[in-house]
Design an enzyme around this catalytic site. Structure first.
Site, PDB file in Angstrom:
ATOM      1  CD  GLU A  27       5.182   3.980  14.434  1.00  0.00           C
ATOM      2  OE1 GLU A  27       5.077   2.744  14.248  1.00  0.00           O
ATOM      3  OE2 GLU A  27       4.282   4.787  14.169  1.00  0.00           O
TER       4      GLU A  27
ATOM      5  CG  ASP B  57      -1.932   9.378  14.538  1.00  0.00           C
ATOM      6  OD1 ASP B  57      -1.387  10.485  14.667  1.00  0.00           O
ATOM      7  OD2 ASP B  57      -1.885   8.726  13.489  1.00  0.00           O
TER       8      ASP B  57
HETATM    9  C1  GLC Z   1       1.711   7.721  12.900  1.00  0.00           C
HETATM   10  C2  GLC Z   1       2.045   8.834  13.881  1.00  0.00           C
HETATM   11  C3  GLC Z   1       2.142  10.152  13.145  1.00  0.00           C
HETATM   12  C4  GLC Z   1       3.138  10.021  12.010  1.00  0.00           C
HETATM   13  C5  GLC Z   1       2.773   8.835  11.097  1.00  0.00           C
HETATM   14  C6  GLC Z   1       3.832   8.528  10.068  1.00  0.00           C
HETATM   15  O1  GLC Z   1       0.471   7.892  12.342  1.00  0.00           O
HETATM   16  O2  GLC Z   1       1.078   8.912  14.874  1.00  0.00           O
HETATM   17  O3  GLC Z   1       2.525  11.179  14.004  1.00  0.00           O
HETATM   18  O4  GLC Z   1       3.201  11.174  11.271  1.00  0.00           O
HETATM   19  O5  GLC Z   1       2.632   7.688  11.877  1.00  0.00           O
HETATM   20  O6  GLC Z   1       5.031   8.255  10.703  1.00  0.00           O
END
Ligand code: GLC
Length: 464
Positions: A426, A194
């Site tokens: 994460e 993102d």
């Molecule tokens: C964040 C990450 C994305 C993922 C989401 C949920 O937005 O960038 O890749 O799918 O989190 O974990």
């Protein structure tokens, strides 16, 4: 006395002790990983992480299903079925399924407004964009263990295979306006990476004079250190794009004409290639004709090498369809053609050298999301430097595929170290000098970190 392999009794004993300590740690961690996936399960689907991401996300759910398949097959199958409940009638597989209500996330279903779109499912709110295609390779990997041995898996395969094909057909017909074989993404959220510096030039080109300010609506800043998250200026642009898509009722042909964001992303297309390959394998198991998928795949492999490979830099770059230029920023997306099997042996060697020089760079854990010699590299900020476990997992498989066993092993070692010494975060600070207890970033109790840990450890056991 003769010692096998010149191992002295003392060092042999030490090696044995290490082996048992490692086994003990991985058993303990495997239990924790399972607990996380169980805690984050909402009855048939799994949220990525409490607090930050309270719904079902698309590519997360693929990785999660793979992890679940090691200890709870029924939940793995439900995970996939529930993801595909959100599929649109034009084949689009949304990036979020809002199976339940939760105020703790922005932008929620009211912002997406997909009920006004003719293709969106009735009775389940979804977002209006997609994410990298993972289900072809996820199901193909699961099939290696489960096809023909578990009838519930065989039933799932029959049911889901045509839906994955429909998703890929959507991508090839709606997201490839020049019929090149390369699909474009229309939002940075579609890439899954993102906040990568990849998107800066495209997003900066958006004029925000009349764009609404959404800073007060954001929920992510309440739960994570704001300095690690995207800026409010960027969020304005993210929501500008969502509002634009909604104004066209998610009609891709109209969106393509009007949008400032149309990028042929290396990661997205590599995962498409790897998933096509998975589908071809599955078609063989199901007795289906895969000629159409094979044609798609040959075309995408040729196109990614023609448009995204940069010979001078020896790297794969994203291509901006709006200004017709490569986006010259070295990020870990550029290694994904290894995972896809899309590059030549020669290209793979150059990529491997890049990995060592610009990402490992002497003293960084593999693999930072952005090359450490890029000006935008930031070891703490979301997708601008930290290590992500799903990227490592794909990199590991890619390096193995091309015979770089030592480098693959290093990626695995770093991955296990990060998780075992820091936790199921994460993303992770890649600097050597950072203390392990301070490396964990973003959400904790993170589902794909847990799921892919299980896959890594299971493979490690098999390899021994
Ligand atoms: C964040 C990450 C994305 C993922 C989401 C949920 O937005 O960038 O890749 O799918 O989190 O974990």
């Amino acid at each position: 006395m003769k010692h096998v392999n010149n191992v002295s009794p003392a060092s042999g004993l030490l090696a044995h002790s290490y082996y048992f300590i490692n086994q003990f740690i991985s058993c303990k961690m495997k239990e924790q990983a399972k607990e996380i996936l169980t805690d984050n399960n909402y009855g048939g689907y799994t949220i990525p992480s409490p607090k930050l991401y309270p719904f079902q996300w698309n590519w997360d759910s693929g990785f999660i299903a793979l992890g679940l398949s090691y200890f709870d097959k029924q939940n793995a199958y439900d995970e996939i079925r529930n993801m595909f409940k959100g599929q649109w009638s034009n084949g689009m597989l949304p990036h979020i399924n809002f199976h339940h209500l939760d105020e703790n996330y922005f932008p929620g279903p009211d912002v997406w407004g997909t009920a006004e779109c003719q293709w969106a499912p009735r009775g389940l709110a979804t977002s209006g964009i997609t994410q990298p295609p993972v289900f072809g390779f996820v199901l193909s990997m699961m099939a290696g263990r489960l096809a023909g041995t578990d009838s519930a898996f065989d039933n799932l395969l029959k049911e889901i295979y045509p839906k994955i094909v429909a998703f890929h057909r959507y991508l090839y017909t709606q997201r490839d306006p020049y019929n090149e074989g390369l699909v474009y993404i229309s939002h940075n959220w579609e890439s899954g990476t993102d906040n990568s510096p990849l998107w800066d030039e495209v997003l900066d080109a958006i004029d925000t004079t009349n764009v609404r300010d959404v800073s007060a609506l954001r929920r992510d800043l309440k739960n994570v250190d704001a300095s690690q998250r995207p800026t409010n200026e960027n969020y304005k642009r993210y929501i500008f794009l969502v509002d634009l898509f909604r104004s066209f009722k998610y009609d891709d042909s109209k969106i393509f004409e009007a949008t400032p964001f149309a990028v042929q992303d290396v990661l997205f297309n590599s995962m498409l290639i790897r998933s096509n390959e998975g589908l071809i394998h599955l078609a063989g198991l199901l007795g289906e004709d895969s000629a159409e998928i094979q044609k798609w795949n040959e075309k995408t492999i040729a196109a990614i090498n023609k448009k995204c490979w940069n010979e001078a830099d020896g790297f794969y770059y994203d291509y901006n369809l709006k200004n017709k230029k490569q986006i010259l920023v070295k990020v870990s997306n550029g290694f994904m053609p290894l995972f896809a099997g899309a590059c030549s042996q020669h290209q793979s060697q150059i990529l491997r050298n890049n990995l060592i020089q610009s990402f490992r760079a002497g003293n960084y854990m593999l693999c930072s999301s952005c090359a450490v010699d890029e000006p935008e590299f930031n070891p703490l900020k979301y997708w601008r430097g930290p290590v992500w476990i799903n990227v490592n997992w794909m990199l590991y498989h890619g390096l193995q595929r091309y015979g770089f066993a030592a480098e693959a092993e290093q990626v695995k070692k770093d991955t296990l170290h990060l998780i075992e010494q820091t936790g199921f975060y994460e993303y992770f600070d890649p600097r050597f000098e950072t203390k392990d207890e301070d490396r964990g970033l973003g959400g904790d109790h993170f589902s794909w970190t847990a799921a892919l840990y299980l896959d890594f450890v299971d493979k490690a056991v098999k390899e021994m």
